[in-house]
Design a protein around this motif. Structure first.
Motif, short mmCIF file in Angstrom:
data_model
loop_
_atom_site.label_atom_id
_atom_site.label_comp_id
_atom_site.label_asym_id
_atom_site.label_seq_id
_atom_site.Cartn_x
_atom_site.Cartn_y
_atom_site.Cartn_z
N GLY A 343 13.54 -18.54 -15.37
CA GLY A 343 13.33 -17.37 -16.20
C GLY A 343 13.75 -17.54 -17.64
N LEU A 344 13.90 -16.41 -18.34
CA LEU A 344 14.15 -16.38 -19.78
C LEU A 344 15.61 -16.08 -20.07
CD1 LEU A 344 11.01 -14.31 -20.85
CD2 LEU A 344 11.25 -16.80 -20.76
N TYR A 345 16.14 -16.78 -21.06
CA TYR A 345 17.53 -16.61 -21.49
C TYR A 345 17.56 -16.40 -23.01
CZ TYR A 345 19.41 -18.33 -17.00
OH TYR A 345 19.74 -18.49 -15.67
N LYS A 346 18.55 -15.66 -23.46
CA LYS A 346 18.80 -15.49 -24.88
C LYS A 346 20.00 -16.37 -25.28
CE LYS A 346 15.93 -12.51 -26.82
NZ LYS A 346 16.37 -11.16 -27.24
N ILE A 347 19.90 -17.00 -26.44
CA ILE A 347 21.00 -17.77 -26.99
C ILE A 347 21.87 -16.80 -27.78
CG2 ILE A 347 21.66 -19.79 -28.36
CD1 ILE A 347 18.72 -20.75 -28.01
N VAL A 348 23.07 -16.53 -27.33
CA VAL A 348 23.90 -15.48 -27.94
C VAL A 348 25.04 -16.04 -28.77
CG1 VAL A 348 23.34 -13.85 -26.10
CG2 VAL A 348 25.37 -15.29 -25.88
N GLU A 349 25.33 -17.34 -28.62
CA GLU A 349 26.45 -17.90 -29.37
C GLU A 349 26.23 -19.40 -29.53
OE1 GLU A 349 31.38 -17.96 -29.17
OE2 GLU A 349 30.18 -17.00 -27.58
N ALA A 350 26.64 -19.93 -30.68
CA ALA A 350 26.56 -21.37 -30.93
C ALA A 350 27.82 -21.80 -31.66
CB ALA A 350 25.32 -21.69 -31.77
N TRP A 351 28.39 -22.95 -31.29
CA TRP A 351 29.58 -23.43 -31.96
C TRP A 351 29.70 -24.94 -31.80
CZ3 TRP A 351 29.48 -21.07 -27.24
CH2 TRP A 351 30.14 -21.69 -26.18
N PHE A 352 30.53 -25.52 -32.64
CA PHE A 352 30.81 -26.94 -32.61
C PHE A 352 32.18 -27.13 -31.99
CE2 PHE A 352 29.66 -31.12 -33.92
CZ PHE A 352 30.83 -31.80 -34.19
N ASP A 353 32.28 -28.03 -31.02
CA ASP A 353 33.52 -28.18 -30.27
C ASP A 353 33.77 -29.66 -29.99
OD1 ASP A 353 35.78 -27.49 -28.90
OD2 ASP A 353 34.76 -26.30 -27.35
N VAL A 354 34.98 -29.94 -29.58
CA VAL A 354 35.33 -31.30 -29.17
C VAL A 354 35.05 -31.42 -27.68
CG1 VAL A 354 37.16 -33.02 -28.96
CG2 VAL A 354 37.09 -31.49 -30.95
N GLY A 355 34.19 -32.37 -27.32
CA GLY A 355 33.81 -32.53 -25.93
C GLY A 355 34.83 -33.29 -25.12
N LYS A 356 34.55 -33.46 -23.83
CA LYS A 356 35.46 -34.13 -22.92
C LYS A 356 35.71 -35.58 -23.31
CE LYS A 356 34.27 -31.23 -18.94
NZ LYS A 356 33.72 -31.19 -17.57
N SER A 357 34.74 -36.19 -23.98
CA SER A 357 34.90 -37.59 -24.39
C SER A 357 35.56 -37.73 -25.75
CB SER A 357 33.53 -38.29 -24.40
OG SER A 357 32.97 -38.32 -23.12
N GLY A 358 35.92 -36.60 -26.36
CA GLY A 358 36.61 -36.63 -27.64
C GLY A 358 35.70 -36.61 -28.85
N PHE A 359 34.41 -36.46 -28.64
CA PHE A 359 33.46 -36.42 -29.75
C PHE A 359 32.96 -34.99 -29.95
CE2 PHE A 359 33.30 -40.77 -28.16
CZ PHE A 359 33.43 -41.50 -29.34
N GLY A 360 32.56 -34.70 -31.18
CA GLY A 360 32.06 -33.38 -31.50
C GLY A 360 30.69 -33.12 -30.90
N VAL A 361 30.55 -31.99 -30.23
CA VAL A 361 29.26 -31.62 -29.63
C VAL A 361 28.95 -30.16 -29.97
CG1 VAL A 361 29.43 -33.24 -27.70
CG2 VAL A 361 30.37 -30.95 -27.45
N PHE A 362 27.68 -29.86 -30.06
CA PHE A 362 27.26 -28.47 -30.27
C PHE A 362 27.06 -27.82 -28.91
CE2 PHE A 362 26.25 -30.08 -34.44
CZ PHE A 362 26.63 -29.02 -35.25
N LYS A 363 27.54 -26.59 -28.80
CA LYS A 363 27.40 -25.85 -27.56
C LYS A 363 26.69 -24.53 -27.82
CE LYS A 363 31.44 -27.77 -25.17
NZ LYS A 363 32.69 -27.48 -24.43
N PHE A 364 25.89 -24.14 -26.86
CA PHE A 364 25.11 -22.91 -26.99
C PHE A 364 25.30 -22.08 -25.72
CE2 PHE A 364 23.06 -26.39 -29.22
CZ PHE A 364 22.90 -25.87 -30.50
#
Length: 664
Positions: A343-364
């Motif tokens: 089905g259909l989803y809305k993207i309600v938030e986006a941010w830049f975070d430090v991932g489990k491997s220690g590198f910066g990842v974008f999350k939505f």
């Protein structure tokens, strides 16, 4: 017809609240990001780029052909008026309102103040030239549109278009593998090559023939003809129907170079655990952007706010929904995995975070939109629980856990949580059709094949089928035929013979259930692959004279000659080959008999009628040689998800009563 134009595609964009780990713009993110190696977000078991098979179609378009030396086949050219030519019938209604809203926000200049397409369209003459060029080159359109308010007849039309397209894909894929199996059987061990990828070849050929859907429009939101819960065994099939245009990448989007305002827009995502930072709670998903991974899917660098990542952020900014397809491992899938449209989803938030491997990842953060049918993956889990702990999941409603009384290989349950009707319990369960004794008197008893170790294409049973077997090595129907001959009780081949499929009985867990819409219905607790055998439609066979007498007594009769000839649709490759012919061998006389189901019947009798069915009737002979009295074997016309109702085309109505030949 209601208007298909959505005048509120883009509401005011939601605010993007920065946090200590949030980057909302390209400049903000890039100020502290090391330039990574950008890779598309790949999914487990993804496919390589499509090869070009245009000059290597070494299988026969003629279903009656017995030749093994099948040269290159000319292909059918796409017809502008054909049902598969990109939904031309109402493509002009695919225009949506974005330009005026974007103009109000000063995002980009609008060339036409009355334009209602998301991306402004060139003048008509130039647009026609571009359309012709796109058809020739099979390039995806940059025109972003949304389809809304379809009338019921249009929904049925598009469902039928998608269904036929998927049948071409599935039957072509099965045929490719089938022909490869035949070719490999003639090679020595030293000559054996890699097995043919039927999914790759089928998709490539269909793309070259112009049979991929939604190439002339880039659709936002729901795809006409695709419903929530639809299942795909292969990633490329999703591309063929236009659900997701990227063969490998997990984010499908309109690139900034194609967009008139220079901003990319995301349209769909595939969620299958390809990134370690993904979080999936069903209705809420934290989806990791793409980039920064090595060839082993390990995060080794920071991600950038560009490409699909920027498209996701822009879709959030404009309030554009995205389609979500989930992929997960499935034991009984030919590819080892299934993809389910949720089905259909809305993207309600986006941010830049430090991932489990220690590198910066974008999350939505994606949130499922309301007023949609239940997620297909949730239905999968529900059906799985029913198979193992039915009473814990549904403590009430079960009338019987096996109405076949152990006559079937697998129990057939009976469920009713609507009323107190228990009608199916009043009939004796009939596993195989009962024919009159005289039917078995035709032909000698010793007429079977002598293939002790297993049948080959030169055996007598294969020759009855025109020189080929009707099924591949997995038991899938290669193409529908007027009549199929299986090896029978007088053949010397073992039970595992490739030419023994429908006579083996039920292989899936079925449930006869009470429905408010169709009365009694049938559904499976298992996922059924297109081309798979389902069950026999059983009853007591009556001659024409006997049927007249029984009908006078008010008994429930089925007339097989009224079933729709849906078998001809399975394996119909007229869109692929110019010299394709509908199978005509062997010639079968009209079915001049009735089937009494008033006292004995099986689960097939409870399948509902549909003008767009997912089950076909295939005539089969195996235990006798009388062409006039074949078995009615049922096969899946499409991938049927768990808990989806099975339906047949019962054909024309009775001349006297005006009713369909359906007993429930």
């Amino acid at each position: 017809m209601d208007s298909l134009i959505d005048l509120n595609l883009y509401p005011d964009p939601p605010p993007l609240t920065p946090t200590t780990t949030t980057a909302t713009t390209t400049s903000a993110a890039s100020s502290f990001i090391i330039t990574p190696k950008i890779e598309p977000k790949l999914e487990p078991f993804d496919v390589p780029p499509l090869p070009n098979y245009d000059n290597n179609l070494n299988f026969s378009p003629n279903p009656n052909s017995c030749s093994d030396n099948l040269g290159s086949i000319p292909h059918a050219q796409p017809d502008e008026n054909n049902v598969y030519s990109e939904f031309n019938r109402i493509s002009e209604m695919f225009r949506t309102a974005f330009a005026q809203e974007a103009q109000n926000q000063h995002d980009y200049p609008v060339t036409d103040p009355d334009a209602q397409a998301i991306v402004p369209v060139p003048d008509e003459e130039h647009h026609n030239q571009l359309a012709t060029s796109r058809r020739k080159q099979q390039q995806r359109s940059s025109e972003l549109v949304r389809v809304t308010n379809l009338a019921i007849e249009d929904e049925r039309y598009f469902r039928d278009v998608v269904r036929k397209t998927r049948m071409i894909y599935d039957s072509l894929r099965v045929l490719v593998v089938f022909e490869d199996e035949k070719r490999r059987s003639t090679l020595s061990i030293g000559e054996l090559e890699r097995r043919a990828r039927g999914d790759l070849k089928a998709a490539s050929v269909m793309k070259q023939r112009g049979l991929w859907l939604n190439r002339d429009k880039r659709i936002v939101g729901a795809i006409p003809g695709v419903i929530v819960g639809d299942v795909f065994f292969y990633r490329l099939e999703i591309c063929v129907v236009g659900m997701h245009g990227q063969v490998q990448a997990g984010i499908d989007y309109l690139s900034s170079s194609q967009s008139s305002n220079g901003e990319p827009i995301a349209t769909s995502v595939i969620v299958s655990g390809g990134y370690e930072d993904d979080e999936d709670a069903g209705d809420v998903i934290v989806y990791t952007g793409h980039g920064g991974q090595d060839k082993n899917s390990r995060q080794v660098a920071h991600q950038k706010l560009e490409g699909g990542n920027l498209a996701m952020e822009r879709s959030m900014h404009y309030g554009i929904e995205v389609r979500v397809i989930r992929g997960f491992r499935y034991e009984n899938s030919p590819s080892g995995k299934v993809y389910v449209y949720d089905g259909l989803y809305k993207i309600v938030e986006a941010w830049f975070d430090v991932g489990k491997s220690g590198f910066g990842v974008f999350k939505f953060k994606l949130v499922r939109m309301e007023n949609q049918t239940e997620m297909g993956t949730a239905v999968f889990k529900f059906a799985e629980n029913l198979r193992t702990k039915a009473l814990e999941v549904r403590p009430t409603g079960y009338i019987s856990f096996d109405i076949s009384m152990k006559k079937e290989n697998i129990p057939v349950s009976l469920f009713n949580d609507i009323d107190d009707n228990q009608e199916p319990m009043y009939y004796e369960y009939l596993v195989k059709t009962v024919f009159p004794p005289f039917v078995y008197h035709l032909g000698a008893k010793g007429g079977g094949c002598n293939c002790v170790a297993g049948c080959s294409l030169d055996c007598i049973c294969a020759k009855k089928n025109g020189g080929d077997f009707a099924y591949d090595s997995n038991g899938l129907l290669v193409r529908g035929k007027p009549l199929i001959f299986e090896c029978g009780p007088h053949c010397q081949c073992p039970p595992s013979c490739q030419n023994r499929v429908s006579q083996k009985g039920v292989r899936n867990r079925f449930e006869v259930f009470r429905s408010r819409e169709t009365g009694w219905g049938v559904r499976s607790l298992d996922l059924i692959q297109a081309g798979s055998f389902i069950c026999e439609y059983t009853g007591v066979i009556l001659t024409r004279e006997q049927a007249r007498l029984f009908s006078m007594n008010g008994d429930a009769l089925i007339y097989p000659n009224r079933f729709g000839e849906r078998w001809a649709e399975w394996g119909d490759l007229s869109q692929i080959f110019t010299d394709y012919e509908r199978p005509s061998y062997p010639s079968v006389p009209p079915l001049d008999f009735g089937m009494d189901v008033s006292k004995m019947r099986n689960l097939a009798c409870y399948m509902s009628h549909s003008s767009c069915p997912n089950v076909l009737v295939q005539l089969v002979l195996y235990d006798h040689s009388n062409f006039s009295f074949p078995h009615l074997m049922l096969f899946a016309m499409e991938n049927i998800p768990p808990m989806r109702e099975l339906s047949l085309d019962y054909g024309v109505a009775d001349e006297v009563t005006g009713k369909l030949s359906i007993c429930n």
